[in-house]
Design a protein around this motif. Structure first.
Motif, mmCIF file in Angstrom:
data_model
loop_
_atom_site.group_PDB
_atom_site.id
_atom_site.type_symbol
_atom_site.label_atom_id
_atom_site.label_comp_id
_atom_site.label_asym_id
_atom_site.label_seq_id
_atom_site.Cartn_x
_atom_site.Cartn_y
_atom_site.Cartn_z
ATOM 1 N N ASP A 626 0.797 -1.230 0.000
ATOM 2 C CA ASP A 626 0.000 0.000 0.000
ATOM 3 C C ASP A 626 0.830 1.281 0.000
ATOM 4 O O ASP A 626 0.287 2.368 0.143
ATOM 5 C CB ASP A 626 -0.930 0.001 1.219
ATOM 6 C CG ASP A 626 -2.195 -0.782 0.923
ATOM 7 O OD1 ASP A 626 -2.355 -1.173 -0.252
ATOM 8 O OD2 ASP A 626 -2.991 -1.018 1.839
ATOM 9 N N TRP A 627 2.123 1.177 -0.093
ATOM 10 C CA TRP A 627 2.921 2.407 -0.107
ATOM 11 C C TRP A 627 3.746 2.561 -1.392
ATOM 12 O O TRP A 627 4.723 3.300 -1.418
ATOM 13 C CB TRP A 627 3.825 2.495 1.131
ATOM 14 C CG TRP A 627 4.533 1.208 1.467
ATOM 15 C CD1 TRP A 627 4.093 0.225 2.306
ATOM 16 C CD2 TRP A 627 5.782 0.760 0.933
ATOM 17 N NE1 TRP A 627 4.996 -0.802 2.330
ATOM 18 C CE2 TRP A 627 6.049 -0.505 1.510
ATOM 19 C CE3 TRP A 627 6.694 1.294 0.041
ATOM 20 C CZ2 TRP A 627 7.184 -1.228 1.222
ATOM 21 C CZ3 TRP A 627 7.828 0.575 -0.257
ATOM 22 C CH2 TRP A 627 8.066 -0.679 0.332
ATOM 23 N N VAL A 628 3.351 1.859 -2.429
ATOM 24 C CA VAL A 628 3.975 2.106 -3.737
ATOM 25 C C VAL A 628 2.895 2.480 -4.753
ATOM 26 O O VAL A 628 1.797 1.929 -4.748
ATOM 27 C CB VAL A 628 4.779 0.903 -4.272
ATOM 28 C CG1 VAL A 628 5.997 0.624 -3.433
ATOM 29 C CG2 VAL A 628 3.920 -0.318 -4.400
ATOM 30 N N ASP A 643 6.117 5.716 -1.671
ATOM 31 C CA ASP A 643 5.468 6.749 -0.852
ATOM 32 C C ASP A 643 5.907 6.534 0.595
ATOM 33 O O ASP A 643 5.199 5.897 1.382
ATOM 34 C CB ASP A 643 3.950 6.635 -1.011
ATOM 35 C CG ASP A 643 3.210 7.614 -0.098
ATOM 36 O OD1 ASP A 643 3.874 8.499 0.476
ATOM 37 O OD2 ASP A 643 1.976 7.479 0.012
ATOM 38 N N ASP B 204 2.773 11.621 -5.668
ATOM 39 C CA ASP B 204 3.837 10.985 -4.888
ATOM 40 C C ASP B 204 3.348 10.517 -3.515
ATOM 41 O O ASP B 204 4.137 10.100 -2.672
ATOM 42 C CB ASP B 204 5.023 11.929 -4.719
ATOM 43 C CG ASP B 204 4.649 13.200 -3.997
ATOM 44 O OD1 ASP B 204 3.443 13.399 -3.740
ATOM 45 O OD2 ASP B 204 5.542 13.997 -3.690
ATOM 46 N N ALA B 205 2.031 10.623 -3.282
ATOM 47 C CA ALA B 205 1.471 10.183 -1.996
ATOM 48 C C ALA B 205 -0.028 9.974 -2.211
ATOM 49 O O ALA B 205 -0.549 10.198 -3.314
ATOM 50 C CB ALA B 205 1.720 11.230 -0.924
ATOM 51 N N ALA B 206 -0.713 9.545 -1.150
ATOM 52 C CA ALA B 206 -2.167 9.396 -1.254
ATOM 53 C C ALA B 206 -2.789 10.763 -1.549
ATOM 54 O O ALA B 206 -2.434 11.770 -0.911
ATOM 55 C CB ALA B 206 -2.716 8.831 0.033
ATOM 56 N N ARG B 274 -6.549 5.447 3.333
ATOM 57 C CA ARG B 274 -5.764 5.018 2.172
ATOM 58 C C ARG B 274 -6.613 4.054 1.340
ATOM 59 O O ARG B 274 -6.694 2.861 1.633
ATOM 60 C CB ARG B 274 -4.490 4.336 2.659
ATOM 61 C CG ARG B 274 -3.374 4.394 1.644
ATOM 62 C CD ARG B 274 -2.056 4.017 2.264
ATOM 63 N NE ARG B 274 -1.010 4.116 1.265
ATOM 64 C CZ ARG B 274 -0.388 5.252 0.955
ATOM 65 N NH1 ARG B 274 -0.690 6.369 1.591
ATOM 66 N NH2 ARG B 274 0.543 5.265 0.030
ATOM 67 N N LYS B 276 -7.173 2.321 -2.276
ATOM 68 C CA LYS B 276 -6.440 2.039 -3.512
ATOM 69 C C LYS B 276 -7.369 2.098 -4.722
ATOM 70 O O LYS B 276 -8.510 1.604 -4.653
ATOM 71 C CB LYS B 276 -5.831 0.640 -3.413
ATOM 72 C CG LYS B 276 -4.894 0.261 -4.542
ATOM 73 C CD LYS B 276 -4.303 -1.118 -4.262
ATOM 74 C CE LYS B 276 -3.161 -1.425 -5.188
ATOM 75 N NZ LYS B 276 -2.566 -2.728 -4.887
ATOM 76 N N ALA B 294 -1.541 1.928 -10.281
ATOM 77 C CA ALA B 294 -2.142 1.941 -8.931
ATOM 78 C C ALA B 294 -1.815 3.249 -8.235
ATOM 79 O O ALA B 294 -0.675 3.716 -8.268
ATOM 80 C CB ALA B 294 -1.592 0.766 -8.122
ATOM 81 N N PHE B 296 -3.436 5.959 -4.722
ATOM 82 C CA PHE B 296 -4.203 5.937 -3.476
ATOM 83 C C PHE B 296 -4.869 7.287 -3.242
ATOM 84 O O PHE B 296 -4.353 8.334 -3.628
ATOM 85 C CB PHE B 296 -3.281 5.597 -2.292
ATOM 86 C CG PHE B 296 -2.630 4.251 -2.438
ATOM 87 C CD1 PHE B 296 -3.244 3.118 -1.933
ATOM 88 C CD2 PHE B 296 -1.426 4.115 -3.126
ATOM 89 C CE1 PHE B 296 -2.656 1.870 -2.087
ATOM 90 C CE2 PHE B 296 -0.844 2.869 -3.290
ATOM 91 C CZ PHE B 296 -1.458 1.741 -2.777
#
Lengths: 676, 305
Positions: A626-628, A643, B204-206, B274, B276, B294, B296
């Motif tokens: 969940d962090w890519v 991330d 670069d982040a959710a 978070r 997806k 993918a 988030f």
């Protein structure tokens, strides 16, 4: 120049063209090498086209390649070995042979950098042209930023002509190949006083190890070696000029000029040039002490040697202190291997259940293991190792018989040539073989001069029925040496184009990877820190203008590519420490073992020892993390953005930070206790 | 036929020899017989700089001068015109010294605290030309007469002998240059790129969004094959395997060599810290070969995310 030492040999017309007409300079005999040049070029082009379509196991393209090569080189060699050849033919043949030796590399991978080092140098020139800054760091080949001379030359030509870097590279290499042989010709002619000894030396150098492929790559070595050849020739010119004249001083200035360029070109080349100058100076000293040849003035030799040492040491200490760390592993590795081989594994732990003989076999390098070359090339690879000493022995006998070694300048070059054979044992180890191959590019200069001075006598044999077979035998032996040198110097994948080969640099480069790198640079901009396999590193560092996350013993950044499971806390911590933000995965890593033996780095776990490719999970591990963020996907390439700001990552990293802080506090407390 | 060929060849030979002879005569008249005299050095420098000032791609004609003139200036500067090597040695030395001159000029520029740019290269070459000519003038003044080396004559016999070898060399060069273009080669690999497009490529982040907001995600499909490709782009909230929602698919046809922009949009139910979203590229004519993109999303109003 005094040439009384060679009364039977031809005296050259000083610098001017020889236009004396001779029977052998007319008709078909004269035209043969030039017809061969054209036909041979066409056939070599055909061989490369065949190679591109060859399936693994097919070897017809090798035979066609040799037909094309022999068609030109055999008649050309005959003409160059003959003292009757007209000067203009000799000159054009030297230039033609030089240019011809670059053709195979060009045909293999036309209009693109192909080898790992080439890509690094290419991007260094691009950067220098774009921003005008010297000494910009390159973390693909860390040491090249300290040796920018070749990049300065290429960028300078690019600025003046507007030609793209890759075309500048091709032109540079064509010119360098031609000028290298001219330099050998000038060197040997200066030393021996004979034009055809000069052209024999040039021809011999053209069949030398590395000249066809290693010196055909766009790199600082290719440029440096040719500059060194001319430095060696300039030194010879200096030592044979009128001691009282300005010409001698001029040649000395040229030598110093060249050394100044070499120290900024390539570490090894600049050290080799110091050795060459040292050989001249040493020979001058010894012969002066023995009162055998006083034509060389020691003062100038030692002055030039002193200047060269000062410049080389100054550059190493002031500008390139990192060179030692870069070069040391190669030297210590090679030396260690050789000691292990000849010392029966001395100094190595003997694993249980393994006999000493087995250990020796493991440490020793198996020549041509797994080679895809045709059997006749492999045989010639072994045979040429035996032919070369015989050729040198013949030349040595001629030199002794004709008292050539009584001249300090010839003695110096013969001494330098002897170093060619001194490194033979290094071929038995993996790292040593690399050192041996690289040193041969330099020491074959001395060997070429030696061969040139020795084999010039054959052409002077009066009876044609003796002369012709000997000339023929010489050409055949030279061609055998060429075949052997190519076999020992380069594998099929680097030499010919063909089917995709994972992890081979040349054949693992695909348009898909290059386009991904271009997309990466266009959307994300330069200086993004990333990690991927070796081919990814090549192209994302150059076209992608990224910075490579370099794994080492202190971190396990390779786990981002190699591991079956998601990276653990320590690896994530290391990624945060170095600012790693991107992972690029080539799905073929789970289908093939890398050709070069490792995926990312030669220090990675199981490098060169893998028997199976990486598991499929090494590719799919990012599917459920969940962090890519997967921002890019093509058939085989995926680009992931890490991330590291994600909450769960922050929690993991906080744990590592707390652990590290606790360890640090404990260490400090320990120190305080000890101090107390 | 043979006599025609012979006369044709000799006519061409006469023409080429005439051209070279005229050019040599003209250069001798203009430059005082020698290119290594001060005027010749300045002229050579000016020729190089003038050619380098031509608009691109015409500037390419400066290449021979760029590979010869700097070395010629250095060699003449060091040796002086009367002692500079001539013939093959001289030509080779000038080329190699040209190659060696650029790095030293660049280091000079670096020491002068300037960038190694086109302008600085032009100025450095000009400076080298001026210094070389100045030293040449000084030499002439000190000697009281013009200092020249041996004449570099190109006599007819030499030229006649050079025709065949040089012509062969040029032919061989052309054979390789043309051959590499026309010889059949393995077809290049075909592939299709699928990536986040526009500002979405910089995620670069959710991505924080307000509850109920329907994001429109931009993607790009680049067809690097030789056939038209038909695709369906569809987004799954929660990931393809555990989807809680599936957005309206978008179908598109992409021509060879073209890049198509595709926007998919839809709601994100149960938006948490978070969530997806996977965007899948379905090939309508063949097996799916692309991993999904993918990214988030998170609830903008939640402070604990």
């Amino acid at each position: 120049m005094d040439a009384s030492w060679a009364p039977e040999l031809e005296l050259p017309d000083p610098e001017g063209p020889v236009i004396t007409r001779h029977r052998s300079n007319h008709g078909l005999r004269r035209a043969l090498p030039f017809i061969g040049m054209m036909l041979g070029s066409a056939i070599v082009v055909l061989s490369y086209s065949m190679a591109d379509f060859a399936v693994p196991g097919q070897k017809e393209h090798f035979a066609v390649f040799w037909v094309g090569t022999f068609l030109f080189l055999m008649p050309a060699g005959w003409r160059l070995l003959s003292h009757r050849t007209a000067a203009i033919d000799r000159y054009v043949l030297i230039l033609g042979v030089g240019m011809f030796t670059y053709v195979p590399k060009f045909l293999a991978y036309p209009y693109r950098p192909a080898y790992f080092d080439e890509v690094g140098h290419w991007i260094q020139v691009e950067r220098l042209t774009d921003d005008g800054l010297l000494f910009v760091k390159n973390n693909q080949i860390v040491v090249i930023s300290d040796y920018p001379a070749m990049h300065m030359f290429a960028a300078g030509v690019r600025h003046l002509t507007g030609i793209p870097t890759i075309v500048v590279a091709i032109i540079m290499l064509v010119v360098l190949h031609a000028v290298a042989l001219v330099g050998i010709y000038v060197l040997a002619k200066t030393i021996t006083g004979s034009e055809h000894a000069g052209s024999t030396a040039a021809f011999f150098y053209s069949i030398g190890p590395g000249f066809w492929f290693f010196s055909s790559q766009f790199s600082y070595e290719s440029y440096g070696i040719v500059v060194l050849i001319w430095g060696t020739a300039a030194m010879a010119k200096m030592l044979t000029s009128d001691p009282a004249g300005w010409t001698r001083t001029s040649w000395m200035l040229i030598v110093v000029f060249i050394e100044a360029v070499l120290v900024a070109t390539h570490h090894l080349t600049s050290y080799m040039f110091v050795i060459v100058i040292g050989a001249y100076a040493g020979a001058a000293l010894v012969f002066r002490l023995l009162r055998r040849d006083t034509t060389l003035t020691m003062g100038e030799s030692f002055f030039v040697l002193g200047v060269a040492i000062a410049m080389t040491a100054g550059w190493l200490i002031e500008q390139a202190p990192g060179t030692q760390a870069y070069v040391a592993p190669f030297i210590s590795g090679g030396a260690g291997d050789v000691v292990a081989i000849f010392g029966g594994g001395a100094g190595l732990e003997e694993p249980e259940g393994l006999l000493a003989e087995d250990l020796e076999l493991e440490e020793a390098r198996e020549l041509f293991a797994g080679s895809t070359l045709p059997m006749y090339e492999i045989i010639m690879g072994f045979v040429s190792i035996l032919i070369l000493p015989l050729l040198a022995l013949f030349s040595g006998i001629v030199q002794l018989k004709k008292a050539l070694l009584d001249r300090a300048i010839i003695f110096a070059m013969t001494l330098f040539a002897a170093a060619y054979f001194v490194v033979y044992p290094l071929m038995l180890s993996v790292e040593g073989a690399e050192i041996a191959r690289r040193s041969w590019s330099f020491t074959s200069i001395g060997l070429a001069v030696m061969i040139g001075s020795g084999f010039q006598v054959i052409s002077h044999i009066k009876e044609w029925w003796k002369r012709a077979p000997l000339m023929g035998l010489t050409i055949v032996l030279f061609m055998g040496v060429l075949m052997g040198n190519l076999a020992t110097g380069i594998n099929e994948v680097y030499r010919f184009p063909g089917v995709y080969v994972y992890g081979s640099d040349t054949r693992s480069t695909t348009l898909e990877i290059q386009d991904a790198a271009r997309w990466f640079q266009d959307t994300q901009g330069p200086n993004q820190r990333l990690i991927g396999d070796r081919t990814i590193q090549m192209w994302f560092n150059s076209l992608g203008k990224g910075i490579l996350g370099v794994p080492d013993g202190g971190n396990r950044l390779w786990d981002f590519v190699l591991a079956e499971n998601e990276p653990d806390a320590q690896v994530l911590h290391a990624a945060r420490s170095v600012g790693l933000r991107w992972v690029i995965i080539d799905e073929r890593q789970a289908q093939y073992k890398p050709f070069i033996g490792f995926y990312l780095d030669q220090n990675e776990p199981l490098a060169t020892e893998r028997v199976e490719p990486l598991p499929e999970s090494s590719v799919s591990k990012y599917d459920d993390i969940d962090w890519v963020i997967r921002v890019y996907s093509s058939e085989r390439i995926s680009i992931y953005r890490l991330d590291l700001s994600a909450v769960e990552i922050q929690e993991v990293l906080a744990t590592v930070d707390a652990d590290n802080a606790r360890r640090s506090d404990a260490a400090k407390a320990g120190l305080v206790e000890e101090a107390g | 036929m043979t006599s025609f060929t012979t006369s044709f060849r000799s006519a061409i030979g006469r023409f080429v020899r005439g051209l070279v002879s005229r050019a040599t005569g003209w250069s001798r008249q203009v430059l005082g017989n020698r290119f290594d005299r001060p005027a010749g050095l300045i002229a050579a420098t000016v020729v190089l700089l003038a050619l380098a000032e031509l608009p691109n791609p015409l500037r390419v004609v400066a290449l021979p001068a760029a590979l010869f003139v700097p070395g010629h200036l250095v060699v003449t500067l060091i040796f002086g015109p009367s002692r500079a090597p001539v013939g093959l040695t001289g030509a080779g030395l000038r080329v190699i010294m040209s190659m060696a001159a650029y790095p030293l000029l660049a280091l000079g520029i670096f020491i002068a605290d300037r960038f190694y740019t086109r302008t600085s290269v032009l100025i450095a070459v000009l400076a080298l030309g001026v210094i070389s000519a100045f030293v040449g003038l000084t030499r002439e003044y000190r000697h009281g007469e013009a200092v020249t080396g041996p004449p570099v004559g190109i006599d007819r016999a030499w030229m006649s002998r050079a025709m065949m070898p040089v012509g062969s060399l040029v032919c061989a060069f052309l054979i390789v240059a043309v051959g590499v273009e026309v010889a059949p080669r393995r077809p290049i690999d075909e592939f299709v790129q699928f990536n986040l497009g526009g500002r979405w490529a910089l995620v670069d982040a959710a991505v924080p969004i307000a509850a109920g907001f329907e994001p429109a995600i931009e993607t790009e499909i680049s067809n690097r094959t030789t056939e038209v490709r038909r695709y369906e782009v569809v987004a799954y909230v929660g990931g393809r395997d555990d989807a809680v929602d599936r957005w309206e698919p978008v179908r598109i046809e992409v021509a060879p060599g073209e890049t198509a922009e595709v926007r998919v949009e839809g709601p994100i139910p149960d938006l948490g810290c978070r969530t997806k979203v996977e965007i899948v590229l379905n090939d309508l004519d063949g097996p799916d070969e692309h991993d999904p993109l993918a990214l988030f999303f998170r609830a903008a109003e939640r402070s604990d995310c």
